[in-house]
Structure formats: C-alpha cells, structure tokens
Design a protein around this motif. Structure first.
Motif, PDB file in Angstrom:
ATOM      1  N   LEU A  82      64.345  -4.781  75.021  1.00  0.00           N
ATOM      2  CA  LEU A  82      63.341  -5.188  76.111  1.00  0.00           C
ATOM      3  C   LEU A  82      64.033  -4.319  77.545  1.00  0.00           C
ATOM      4  O   LEU A  82      63.494  -3.950  78.284  1.00  0.00           O
ATOM      5  N   PRO A  83      65.212  -4.985  77.845  1.00  0.00           N
ATOM      6  CA  PRO A  83      65.895  -4.461  79.221  1.00  0.00           C
ATOM      7  C   PRO A  83      65.789  -2.925  79.478  1.00  0.00           C
ATOM      8  O   PRO A  83      66.009  -2.597  80.449  1.00  0.00           O
ATOM      9  N   CYS A  96      73.630  -9.604  76.564  1.00  0.00           N
ATOM     10  CA  CYS A  96      74.187  -9.009  77.686  1.00  0.00           C
ATOM     11  C   CYS A  96      74.468  -7.178  77.072  1.00  0.00           C
ATOM     12  O   CYS A  96      74.102  -7.082  75.991  1.00  0.00           O
ATOM     13  N   PRO A  97      74.963  -6.619  78.021  1.00  0.00           N
ATOM     14  CA  PRO A  97      75.056  -4.882  77.605  1.00  0.00           C
ATOM     15  C   PRO A  97      75.989  -4.961  76.191  1.00  0.00           C
ATOM     16  O   PRO A  97      75.714  -3.935  75.509  1.00  0.00           O
ATOM     17  N   PRO A 130      80.582 -10.778  84.553  1.00  0.00           N
ATOM     18  CA  PRO A 130      79.285 -11.461  84.905  1.00  0.00           C
ATOM     19  C   PRO A 130      78.225 -10.668  85.917  1.00  0.00           C
ATOM     20  O   PRO A 130      76.941 -11.063  85.772  1.00  0.00           O
ATOM     21  N   VAL A 131      78.654  -9.969  86.536  1.00  0.00           N
ATOM     22  CA  VAL A 131      77.639  -9.225  87.462  1.00  0.00           C
ATOM     23  C   VAL A 131      76.856  -8.083  86.510  1.00  0.00           C
ATOM     24  O   VAL A 131      75.656  -8.008  86.455  1.00  0.00           O
ATOM     25  N   GLN A 132      77.534  -7.631  85.550  1.00  0.00           N
ATOM     26  CA  GLN A 132      76.839  -6.689  84.405  1.00  0.00           C
ATOM     27  C   GLN A 132      75.889  -7.484  83.661  1.00  0.00           C
ATOM     28  O   GLN A 132      74.901  -6.963  83.693  1.00  0.00           O
ATOM     29  N   GLN A 183      74.346 -10.442  84.523  1.00  0.00           N
ATOM     30  CA  GLN A 183      73.097 -10.541  85.603  1.00  0.00           C
ATOM     31  C   GLN A 183      72.328  -9.436  85.885  1.00  0.00           C
ATOM     32  O   GLN A 183      71.062  -9.415  85.813  1.00  0.00           O
ATOM     33  N   ARG A 184      72.910  -8.321  86.149  1.00  0.00           N
ATOM     34  CA  ARG A 184      72.226  -7.110  86.291  1.00  0.00           C
ATOM     35  C   ARG A 184      71.263  -6.839  84.986  1.00  0.00           C
ATOM     36  O   ARG A 184      69.922  -6.322  85.212  1.00  0.00           O
ATOM     37  N   TYR A 185      71.757  -6.960  83.913  1.00  0.00           N
ATOM     38  CA  TYR A 185      71.071  -6.527  82.432  1.00  0.00           C
ATOM     39  C   TYR A 185      69.873  -7.218  82.451  1.00  0.00           C
ATOM     40  O   TYR A 185      68.997  -6.714  82.160  1.00  0.00           O
ATOM     41  N   ARG A 186      70.175  -8.671  82.688  1.00  0.00           N
ATOM     42  CA  ARG A 186      69.047  -9.574  82.555  1.00  0.00           C
ATOM     43  C   ARG A 186      67.968  -9.387  83.697  1.00  0.00           C
ATOM     44  O   ARG A 186      66.774  -9.756  83.462  1.00  0.00           O
ATOM     45  N   GLN A 187      68.475  -8.855  84.903  1.00  0.00           N
ATOM     46  CA  GLN A 187      67.497  -8.917  85.911  1.00  0.00           C
ATOM     47  C   GLN A 187      66.453  -7.876  85.655  1.00  0.00           C
ATOM     48  O   GLN A 187      65.370  -7.703  86.417  1.00  0.00           O
ATOM     49  N   ARG A 188      66.719  -6.920  84.678  1.00  0.00           N
ATOM     50  CA  ARG A 188      65.765  -5.829  84.446  1.00  0.00           C
ATOM     51  C   ARG A 188      64.382  -6.531  84.171  1.00  0.00           C
ATOM     52  O   ARG A 188      63.402  -5.613  83.961  1.00  0.00           O
TER      53      ARG A 188
END
Lengths: 265, 293
Positions: free
Chosen positions: B90-91, B134-135, B150-152, B154-159
């Motif tokens: 999905l992301p 996560c990625p 953690p940033v990775q 977060q960014r992955y999920r924010q898509r």
C-alpha cells in the motif's frame, strides 16, 4: 480508341440497367483501378463518373450499438451511395478508429468478392451528437455498403443489430462491450444480434434474442440473403452460473492463520 | 493487513473472495457488463460467475485505478465491482492514486467527466490492502532485527493518509509463520466451512433489512438504520465513549465500529450487540494509534 468508346456507350444505353450490364460495368470500373497509364490506354478519356451516373442512387440502413459508460445505446448506420467523385465520408462524430474503418471495410469487401459503391458514399452514424469510438462499426458499415452496391432493400435488416471489427481478408475480429450491446438490442426489441464468433457466448447470456456468432463478411451476407443457414448460439445462463461457482484457491491452503480472524476471542 | 514479508498477506487476500457469499445473478450481470466493456472476456471466460479479485500493481495511475481516458473506460475499482480490490504494498502506491479512491469507497460508484461526456461506473468493492510495518519489513518482528531508523519508519507509514486509513474498518497484524506451522499436517478450516458461517450471518442480516429496500448487509446501512438496528447497552456505550476520546476516533469511525460490532454479533448469532462485540470492533481499529506514530 474513339470507336470502342462509342460502341461501349451505345451498348450500355441499349441494355439500360439489366443485371448483365451492371456486372460489366463493375468489371470496367475495377479496371479503372489499374495504374494510370494502363487505364488511359484502355479507356482514353473515359471518366469513372460516366459509369457511375448510370447507377441508381441508394440508401441503406443498418443498426448497431455502442457502449457509453456501463450501458449501450443504439446506433443507426445510414449508408448513401451517390454519383460523383469516389470519396467515402463518415459523419456522426467518429474517432480515429471509426474513420480508419473506411480502409478496413473497403479492403475487406473487395477481398470477400463484393463491391463497394464507387461514387460519393456518405456514412452517417446516428445519433450524431455522441462521440463514436472503436472499430465495432466495421461490420454494419460493410453490410450497408454492400447493400447499396447490390441495390438490396435493407428494410428487412431493421430487426437485426450488428457489431464486429473487420480484418482485411473479411474475417470478423472480437470487439469489446458485447454484453451491454446485447442487453440494449433486446431492450430495443431486435430479433437477432450478429456478433464476432469469439464474443458469441458472452452475448448469448442475454435471453429472448437470437445471437449469431459470425466468422466473416461473406458468411454473414450469405446468411442475410438466405443462402446458408446458421444456428443461433445458446447459453443457459443459470446453468452456466451454477457450474462456475468454484474458486481455484481455498482458505485451507493458508497455515496457522485461524487466530487472525478473531484475536480477542 | 500489516506484517513482515512472506507472512501470507497476499495469500489471505486472494482467498477473501472465496468466503464472501456467492454473487447473485443480477450482481454477476453487472460485473460481467463492466468486464465486457473493458474487453476482458473471451470464449473461455465469457461470464463472471465468481467474485472478481483485482490486484493492480502499485505503479498504477489514478486513471487506471479510477477509470477514465479520452473515452471513459472503467478502472480497477469498477472491475472489482462486487468483489475484492487488493492493493499490495500500500505505501508504494502513488499518493494521488490512493486519495482518488475515497469517493468510490464511500459512494459505491465513480463518476468520470471527460470531453466525451460524464459517465458513472459502479464500484462497490471490498478494499483489502497489505503492507510491511517498515521499509525493511521486520519492524516489531520477534526473530529478526529491523534495520530502519525511526524517521524512515515514520516516513514510510506517513505515505498512507489519515482519511484513507479512517475508511479501513479492520486493521490486522499478520505475524511471520513458525516452522512447525508451515510443516504441520493439521487440516485448516476450508473456505466452504467459513462461507457457511458467513452465509448464516448474512441471512440474519437479510432478515433484518427485509423492509429496507436496497440495503442487504450491515456495511450498507444508512445512519437512520444504524440507530434502529445497532442499539447499545449502557456498558457498550461507555466502552465506545472511552475509545473515541482516547483514540481520537472520527464520527465515521464511530459509525463503522457500530457496523462492525453488529456484524461480529451476527457471526456470533446474537440478536443484541454485547460489550465484547464492541470491544473486538474497536481493537480492529487500534492500529490507528499504536503503530501510526
């Protein structure tokens, strides 16, 4: 050269419009398609329209249907053959694929052993305010053109509907959206629907209308003239529906996933 | 569905259409019409008799998903009409492609306007999506270490946007499968058995919506019917109230939770919605909070 020309014209005038003369006319007309130097050698300054003036003006009406959204609407295809320069005009908001059908249709007609009108041919796709798309009008246009040249009365065809894309050799290729088209044909009270053979089963799911899967132009026209017999394709929808209810995959293939369905219990 | 690679998310998704009650004849004709327009039928498969399963690739464009083109053609959401639309990874989908799905998800139809005119295609599909946590895919896994910062993560999920997530009723975690489970000979429940249970629940739903015309299952209840058919006890009401304030659930989420708990009660063959049904429905939503930082 002058002598042969006058003899020919006299012959044409004497025999008026008999079948034989019409055939001869077609032979000459086809010769006219030879390369230019040959043509001039045979006929001198004879113009193609000289022959065509002798043909009767004809109008044929054939019904088809096209898809718009999830439903289909009926399209009336009028083909008018008239004298004049040999051009084929398609009107009624055709897109590129419909305009190209001019070349597919003429070639397919010639290769099936029929003739197409050699004067100014106007093809109208009504209703003229909806954009027409795709090659599915090839078959009805071809039938209309043959009807015009053969001077057939097309009124018996108004109970029929036709869709199909033509190949250059006259065979009929499958088209999209046959099921909505069949539903529309039934709604319009058509007796029969002619579809490409590959689409026949798809259209036959609609009852109360005869669906004929046709292979090529020659077969279709021979059937319409009553020269050959065809059997309508039949499909029993409810039986078919019941027989195709199974899936290739099953939940029992997935291991240890029973807990996922209800984690709280 | 959220879980590490190879845990069977796609396998589960593929089998969802096998347990939905079979198509009615009218539904089958509707779906077949769309497939016929798209030119997907041939002599072998001239009729869509089973629920469609459409797994578009994540590089799909907005138009491919929704339908369109100079002359409007049905998109994947319409091809999945009366069936399952499965978005794997999905992301990875384009943000815009995911956002255009909001309207068809809500309304069950999609209207495409083009120069050639405006066309409405039906799109009553079940959206099933799968993703990794996560990625690298192993965040939260018990055996393997996650290599993502953690940033990775977060960014992955924010898509995936909040509005889309809000429209997904059931969030399920699919953990990796143990060796003993893969190799086990234990007979798992078959689709037919599951389908029987679901058919039972569906029957009680049809009984409930006898007088409601078009509505035939819980998912299609309107707000008025929701009030009528999903009456909650005092305890259940308190449960939802706490959940809504603690988890910051939206009004839509509230409606959806009611519908899901009604369905769980139906599967349990209970006439009334009990607190445990509500709490189960709420916990299917908790991914909103616990994982979406």
């Amino acid at each position: 050269m002058d002598a042969s020309r006058s003899i020919f014209l006299v012959g044409v005038l004497l025999a008026s419009k008999s079948e034989v003369v019409r055939r001869i006319l077609w032979i000459f007309d086809n010769v006219l398609q030879y390369p230019l130097h040959l043509k001039w050698r045979i006929f001198g300054a004879f113009r193609r329209s000289d022959f065509l003036q002798l043909c009767r003006y004809m109008l044929a009406k054939i019904y088809s249907a096209a898809v718009y959204g999830v439903d289909a609407y009926e399209v009336e295809i009028e083909v008018n053959g008239a004298g004049g320069d040999p051009v084929i005009v398609i009107v009624g908001l055709p897109d590129a694929a419909v305009k190209e059908s001019r070349d597919r249709v003429t070639t397919a007609i010639s290769n099936s052993g029929y003739y197409w009108p050699r004067g100014r041919t106007t093809i109208n796709l009504a209703p003229a305010d909806i954009k027409k798309e795709g090659p599915s009008f090839d078959l009805p246009i071809a039938l209309g053109m043959i009807a015009v040249t053969e001077e057939l009365d097309s009124s018996p065809f108004e109970n029929f509907s036709f869709v199909g894309e033509l190949a250059l050799d006259g065979s009929i290729r499958p088209v999209k959206g046959v099921l909505p088209i069949a539903l529309e044909a039934r709604r319009r009270g058509k007796r029969a629907l002619f579809v490409p053979e590959a689409n026949a089963l798809e259209a036959a799911m609609v009852d109360k209308i005869d669906v004929y899967g046709v292979q090529d132009l020659r077969q279709t026209f021979a059937f319409l003239c009553g020269e050959i017999a065809l059997l309508p394709t039949r499909a029993d929808l409810s039986k078919f529906f019941a027989a195709h209810q199974s899936y290739d995959v099953d939940f029992s293939d997935v291991k240890a996933r029973a807990t996922l369905s209800a984690p709280s219990r | 569905m959220i879980g590490p690679p190879g845990s069977g998310k796609s396998m589960l998704a593929k089998r969802i259409s096998t347990i939905i009650p079979p198509l009615t004849l009218d539904e089958a004709i509707e779906t077949t019409k769309i497939h016929s327009i798209a030119g997907l039928l041939d002599t072998e498969q001239s009729f869509v008799a089973t629920r469609p399963f459409r797994p578009p690739h994540h590089t799909i464009s907005d138009i491919g998903l929704l339908g369109g083109g100079a002359f409007p053609n049905p998109g994947e959401v319409s091809l999945a009409h009366n069936g399952v639309l499965f978005l794997d990874e999905l992301p990875e989908f384009k943000r815009s492609a995911l956002e255009v799905m909001r309207q068809p998800l809500e309304d069950g139809k999609v209207t495409v306007s083009r120069a050639a005119g405006s066309v409405t295609f039906p799109s009553e599909f079940m959206l099933v999506a799968a993703m990794n946590p996560c990625p690298c895919g192993y965040f939260g896994d018990l055996k393997r270490e996650c290599r993502c910062g953690p940033v990775q993560v977060q960014r992955y999920r924010q898509r995936i946007s909040g509005p889309l997530l809000d429209r997904i009723d059931l969030h399920i975690e699919v953990p990796a499968v143990e060796y003993r489970d893969v190799a086990s000979e234990r007979a798992e429940e078959t689709s037919a058995a599951i389908r029987r249970r679901i058919a039972q629940a569906r029957k009680s739903q049809q009984e409930r919506f006898r007088n409601d015309g078009k509505v035939n299952c819980n998912a299609r209840m309107a707000t008025r019917q929701l009030k009528q058919h999903c009456k909650l006890g005092r305890e259940s009401q308190e449960l939802i109230r706490v959940a809504m304030s603690e988890l910051n659930l939206s009004a839509r989420a509230y409606d959806r939770i009611l519908k899901v708990s009604r369905t769980i009660a139906d599967l349990d063959q209970k006439a009334e919605i009990a607190p445990e049904h509500v709490s189960e429905a709420i916990q299917y939503r908790t991914f909103d909070r616990t994982l979406w930082v």
